[in-house]
Design a protein around this motif. Structure first.
Motif, mmCIF file in Angstrom:
data_model
loop_
_atom_site.group_PDB
_atom_site.id
_atom_site.type_symbol
_atom_site.label_atom_id
_atom_site.label_comp_id
_atom_site.label_asym_id
_atom_site.label_seq_id
_atom_site.Cartn_x
_atom_site.Cartn_y
_atom_site.Cartn_z
ATOM 1 N N LEU A 121 -43.779 -1.628 -12.678
ATOM 2 C CA LEU A 121 -42.503 -1.741 -11.975
ATOM 3 C C LEU A 121 -41.369 -1.094 -12.769
ATOM 4 O O LEU A 121 -40.503 -0.424 -12.211
ATOM 5 C CB LEU A 121 -42.176 -3.216 -11.720
ATOM 6 C CG LEU A 121 -42.974 -3.921 -10.623
ATOM 7 C CD1 LEU A 121 -42.651 -5.401 -10.615
ATOM 8 C CD2 LEU A 121 -42.690 -3.309 -9.256
ATOM 9 N N THR A 125 -40.210 1.997 -10.465
ATOM 10 C CA THR A 125 -39.287 1.474 -9.451
ATOM 11 C C THR A 125 -37.961 1.075 -10.104
ATOM 12 O O THR A 125 -37.811 1.136 -11.324
ATOM 13 C CB THR A 125 -39.878 0.229 -8.742
ATOM 14 O OG1 THR A 125 -39.822 -0.901 -9.615
ATOM 15 C CG2 THR A 125 -41.321 0.475 -8.311
ATOM 16 N N ALA A 127 -36.909 -2.010 -9.736
ATOM 17 C CA ALA A 127 -37.008 -3.467 -9.640
ATOM 18 C C ALA A 127 -36.214 -4.137 -10.756
ATOM 19 O O ALA A 127 -36.187 -3.659 -11.903
ATOM 20 C CB ALA A 127 -38.473 -3.905 -9.712
ATOM 21 N N PRO A 130 -38.350 -6.663 -14.260
ATOM 22 C CA PRO A 130 -39.733 -6.455 -13.806
ATOM 23 C C PRO A 130 -40.767 -7.390 -14.428
ATOM 24 O O PRO A 130 -41.697 -7.819 -13.735
ATOM 25 C CB PRO A 130 -40.009 -5.000 -14.180
ATOM 26 C CG PRO A 130 -39.024 -4.682 -15.258
ATOM 27 C CD PRO A 130 -37.804 -5.462 -14.913
ATOM 28 N N SER A 134 -42.743 -10.172 -12.362
ATOM 29 C CA SER A 134 -44.210 -10.142 -12.316
ATOM 30 C C SER A 134 -44.811 -11.474 -12.732
ATOM 31 O O SER A 134 -45.784 -11.950 -12.131
ATOM 32 C CB SER A 134 -44.740 -9.025 -13.222
ATOM 33 O OG SER A 134 -44.345 -7.762 -12.749
#
Length: 207
Positions: A121, A125, A127, A130, A134
Motif C-alpha cells: 500500500l 497507493t 493509502a 498503510p 493493514s
C-alpha cells in the motif's frame, strides 16, 4: 482544559458528520450488544453497518478498511448461518476456545500479512497509515471469523484491534467512529466476561 478541547472537537465533528455515519455507528453498537448476548439478530445489524462503512472508508482513503467491509458482508451472512445451523444432534454452535498453537500461527500470519500489504500500500497507493490500516484489516479478518465460530478469545483480539483503530480513525477525522471504538474497548471486556461465564457453565454441564 485538554478534556474540553476533545469534547469540542467531537461536538464539531458530530455537527459536520453525515447521517450515514450516524446510522453506521448505531448499527455497529447494536451488533456488538446483540453479539454479547449471543443473539442471532446481531448479524442483521452487522450487515447494515458494514454496507455503509464500505463507502465511508473508501471516501477517506482507508482502502484496506473499505475492502475489509466487503469481507464483513460475507461474514455477516456466514455468521448468521453458523449461529442458527444445527448439527446432526440438533445442537447449535456453542462457545469454544482455540489451543495456544492455533493462536501462535494466527498471530504470525497476521504479522506477515500486515508487513506485506503495508509495504504494498505504501509503495503503490496513497493509502493513509498503510501499516496500521493493514494490521487492523487482517486482524479483523481473523477475529470476525472467530466470532462466527463463537471462539471465546475473539474478545481479546478485538480489544487490541479496537484500541489501534481509535488512533486510525482520529487521524482520518472520523471522530464519531473513533468514539464508537472507545465504547467498543469497554464493551469487549464485558463481552469476554459474559462469554467466559457461558463457556464455563457449558463445561460444567455433564455430557
Amino acid at each position: 482544559m485538554f478534556d474540553q478541547q476533545i469534547i469540542s472537537a467531537i461536538a464539531s465533528a458530530a455537527a459536520a458528520m453525515s447521517l450515514w455515519e450516524v446510522a453506521a455507528v448505531i448499527l455497529a453498537l447494536a451488533y456488538l450488544v446483540l453479539a454479547m448476548q449471543e443473539k442471532i439478530s446481531c448479524w442483521y445489524a452487522a450487515f447494515g453497518s458494514t454496507l455503509i462503512y464500505t463507502f465511508l472508508f473508501w471516501d477517506v482513503s482507508l482502502l484496506m478498511e473499505s475492502a475489509l467491509q466487503v469481507f464483513y458482508l460475507v461474514m455477516a451472512v456466514y455468521g448468521w448461518w453458523q449461529w442458527q445451523h444445527r448439527n446432526e444432534n440438533g445442537e447449535t454452535l456453542e462457545i469454544n476456545v482455540w489451543p495456544l498453537r492455533t493462536h501462535l500461527l494466527v498471530l504470525a500470519g497476521v504479522g506477515i500479512l500486515t508487513l506485506g500489504f503495508g509495504y504494498l500500500l505504501q509503495s503503490t497507493t496513497d493509502a493513509a497509515l498503510p501499516y496500521l490500516d493493514s494490521f487492523t484489516t487482517w486482524g479483523a479478518v481473523v477475529t470476525t471469523y472467530m466470532v462466527t465460530r463463537k471462539v471465546l478469545e475473539n474478545w481479546i483480539y478485538w480489544l487490541v484491534i479496537d484500541a489501534v483503530s481509535i488512533y486510525l480513525y482520529l487521524d482520518r477525522e472520523l471522530y464519531l467512529t473513533a468514539l464508537l471504538f472507545v465504547f467498543y474497548v469497554v464493551l469487549v471486556v464485558f463481552g469476554f466476561i459474559r462469554w467466559h461465564a457461558s463457556y464455563r457453565q457449558g463445561q460444567a454441564v455433564p455430557a
